[in-house]
Design a protein around this motif. Structure first.
Motif, PDB file in Angstrom:
ATOM      1  N   UNK A  64     -15.521 158.804  51.742  1.00  0.00           N
ATOM      2  CA  UNK A  64     -16.432 159.429  50.658  1.00  0.00           C
ATOM      3  C   UNK A  64     -16.504 160.884  50.587  1.00  0.00           C
ATOM      4  N   UNK A  65     -15.637 161.722  51.384  1.00  0.00           N
ATOM      5  CA  UNK A  65     -15.392 163.140  51.314  1.00  0.00           C
ATOM      6  C   UNK A  65     -13.907 163.702  51.484  1.00  0.00           C
ATOM      7  N   UNK A  66     -13.819 164.822  50.730  1.00  0.00           N
ATOM      8  CA  UNK A  66     -12.499 165.525  51.065  1.00  0.00           C
ATOM      9  C   UNK A  66     -12.116 165.636  52.787  1.00  0.00           C
ATOM     10  N   UNK A  67     -11.017 165.391  53.199  1.00  0.00           N
ATOM     11  CA  UNK A  67     -10.657 165.644  54.542  1.00  0.00           C
ATOM     12  C   UNK A  67     -11.398 167.041  54.833  1.00  0.00           C
ATOM     13  N   UNK A  68     -11.075 167.994  53.954  1.00  0.00           N
ATOM     14  CA  UNK A  68     -11.378 169.523  54.478  1.00  0.00           C
ATOM     15  C   UNK A  68     -12.861 169.686  54.772  1.00  0.00           C
ATOM     16  N   UNK A  69     -13.602 168.671  54.504  1.00  0.00           N
ATOM     17  CA  UNK A  69     -15.290 168.808  54.740  1.00  0.00           C
ATOM     18  C   UNK A  69     -15.257 168.425  56.193  1.00  0.00           C
ATOM     19  N   UNK A 102      -3.610 169.182  50.643  1.00  0.00           N
ATOM     20  CA  UNK A 102      -3.868 167.923  51.017  1.00  0.00           C
ATOM     21  C   UNK A 102      -5.134 167.497  51.455  1.00  0.00           C
ATOM     22  N   UNK A 103      -5.836 168.435  52.481  1.00  0.00           N
ATOM     23  CA  UNK A 103      -7.167 168.283  53.072  1.00  0.00           C
ATOM     24  C   UNK A 103      -8.130 168.541  51.764  1.00  0.00           C
ATOM     25  N   UNK A 104      -7.828 169.100  50.767  1.00  0.00           N
ATOM     26  CA  UNK A 104      -8.878 169.328  49.579  1.00  0.00           C
ATOM     27  C   UNK A 104      -8.821 168.081  48.926  1.00  0.00           C
ATOM     28  N   UNK A 105      -7.512 167.526  48.716  1.00  0.00           N
ATOM     29  CA  UNK A 105      -7.500 166.454  47.525  1.00  0.00           C
ATOM     30  C   UNK A 105      -7.632 164.953  48.335  1.00  0.00           C
ATOM     31  N   UNK A 125      -0.302 159.478  57.757  1.00  0.00           N
ATOM     32  CA  UNK A 125       0.930 158.469  57.198  1.00  0.00           C
ATOM     33  C   UNK A 125       1.618 159.438  56.247  1.00  0.00           C
ATOM     34  N   UNK A 126       1.087 159.963  55.536  1.00  0.00           N
ATOM     35  CA  UNK A 126       1.891 160.999  54.298  1.00  0.00           C
ATOM     36  C   UNK A 126       2.605 161.902  55.109  1.00  0.00           C
ATOM     37  N   UNK A 127       1.967 162.561  56.195  1.00  0.00           N
ATOM     38  CA  UNK A 127       2.627 163.509  56.876  1.00  0.00           C
ATOM     39  C   UNK A 127       3.928 163.081  57.722  1.00  0.00           C
TER      40      UNK A 127
END
Ligand SMILES: Cc1cc2nc3c(=O)[nH]c(=O)nc-3n(C[C@H](O)[C@H](O)[C@H](O)COP(=O)(O)OP(=O)(O)OC[C@H]3O[C@@H](n4cnc5c(N)ncnc54)[C@H](O)[C@@H]3O)c2cc1C
Length: 422
Positions: A297-302, A289-292, A365-367
């Motif tokens: 403007x950035x993936x959460x993983x950043x 999820x964090x990567x998608x 919210x998805x979580x």
């Protein structure tokens, strides 16, 4: 030491694929009760040949017990269907990854069947332990009562011996699988009506095997609860239930409290494996999820706060994985102590809840929605800070053992004795 053996790895891989393909799509309907967990268990049993895998060694054991030869000892086997702890752990971990509730149904069968296999005669092994352990018939094990939970050995359910029969009276509460079970392993106290008898005497508690077909056995409806919706939980009522004398398990020379504690010890080891499955699943889902998911403007993983969450989840994964292998190693050597098992159960169950909650938070919210696994995993895993001995009871057990080594004795009821006379 820190890896499964080749057989366990191969079965684990096959099971992962089976769970993803066959069980995961059923989870929503398992959760609402439209699909029965016991049908799913029966199909799982057929696919993995559990009847043969478990039946073959147990039939040998039954034969040894019939003839009184070597191998018929009453030693507790590994937890359930799989004879050894390694495979039990692999099944628990993989099933928990898709459905902790289904995994709970399986572990309730294990708790029932493994004690019958360890302590029952040849007939009980062949007729009841094999079908229960190979997940063909639902079983349950009942220690808890409405008046005795953490103080389990204050139970009131009792039995008396009348000739060749055992007569059981009482009730059990909060029992996993009870509403559907066909085989019941009931802990009960041998009646003692003599004046001055100690109604809390732990030495008089024994497991008794009862079947649904016995007159006087009734179960209540499945209770409504926070999580573990796949697993039916309920009460058992026993009114003058008569079973053959051979259904009374255990050796009068050896307190059944030890048998119950052995079962609880095995259950706790399997619970730690379930925690590993849940942590692994939540971590996988959170990383994906964090990567998608893109925000600002950035993936959460950043984002570093997201990375911190992932790192904490990863640390919990490492710790619980190490605990699983340590428990397996100690079980093999026969050196597992109550203190170590309690430390592992306490840590792993709290860690699984924290990781599931972290995954919910990371997914926003998805979580919080039921579309994703962590929300369900948190509700399911909260049980394990309560069932099988609460987190508080694990802490008391650890402290009891720690202080005993310095000759300071405590009990769970707050009593103490200090050898120094204070
Ligand atoms: C879904 C579900 C499935 C279950 N399945 C089974 C099953 O298959 N078989 C079975 O036998 N049981 C089963 N149980 C029962 C479970 O093991 C008990 O609920 C558990 O042991 C706690 O007992 P209790 O609920 O009576 O809580 P209580 O003992 O009333 O405890 C209430 C609170 O007080 C705390 N507490 C109690 N004593 C102390 C103390 N001395 N010091 C400090 N704090 C204390 C507890 O930690 C807890 O927080 C199940 C329970 C649930 C909810």
């Amino acid at each position: 030491m820190f890896e499964f053996n080749e057989t366990e790895l191969a079965i684990g891989e096959a099971l992962r694929q089976y769970c993803n393909r066959e069980i995961e799509p059923l989870v929503p309907r398992l959760e609402t009760g439209e699909v029965s967990p016991f049908e799913v268990m029966s199909r799982l049993s057929e696919t993995f040949g559990l009847e043969e895998m478990i039946g073959a060694p147990l039939r040998k054991k039954a034969e040894a017990r019939r003839t009184g030869s070597k191998g018929g000892d009453g030693k507790q086997d590994g937890p359930g269907p799989f004879g050894d702890l390694g495979l039990g752990v692999v099944f628990a971990k993989e099933l928990a990854r898709v459905s902790p509730g289904l995994c709970l149904c399986v572990t309730a069968n294990m708790g029932c069947g493994s004690t019958i296999a360890a302590k029952g005669n040849a007939d009980l092994i062949e007729r009841l332990a094999i079908p229960v352990l190979s997940l063909k018939r639902p079983g349950c094990w009942g220690l808890t009562e409405s008046g005795s939970g953490s103080d389990a050995f204050a139970m009131r359910t009792s039995f008396r011996i009348e000739g060749d029969e055992v007569v059981v009276n009482g009730s059990k509460a909060f029992i996993s699988n009870a509403p559907a079970a066909e085989v019941f392993l009931i802990y009960a106290r041998l009646e003692d009506r003599s004046p001055g008898a100690d109604s809390r005497d732990k030495q008089r508690i024994f497991p008794v095997v009862v079947e649904r077909s016995n007159t006087g056995v009734e179960t209540g409806p499945a209770m409504e609860k926070m999580g573990m919706h796949v697993s039916p939980t309920g009460e058992i009522f026993l009114d003058d239930v008569r079973v053959p004398r051979s259904h009374l398990l255990g050796d009068p020379q050896r307190p059944a409290r030890e048998v119950a504690e052995e079962t609880l010890g095995l259950e706790r080891a399997v619970i730690v494996a379930m925690c590993l499955g849940v942590i692994e699943r939540c971590l996988d889902d959170a990383v994906t999820y964090a990567m998608d998911r893109v925000q600002f403007g950035k993936p959460l993983a950043a984002f570093q706060l997201i990375q911190q969450k992932l790192a904490r989840m990863c640390m919990a994964h490492e710790n619980v994985r190490n605990l699983v292998f340590k428990l397996m190693w100690m079980q093999e050597k026969g050196t597992a102590t109550e203190r170590e098992v309690s430390c592992a159960k306490w840590y792993a169950t709290e860690a699984a809840c924290e990781v599931a909650l972290d995954a919910v938070q990371l997914m926003g919210g998805a979580g919080y929605s039921r579309e994703h696994a962590p929300e369900r995993m948190f509700r399911d895993m909260k049980l394990w800070t309560i069932g099988g001995g609460t987190s508080e009871i694990q802490q008391l057990t650890i402290a009891k053992d720690l202080l005993r080594s310095r000759d300071f004795m405590i009990d769970l009821a707050g009593g103490y004795s200090d050898k120094r006379g204070r």
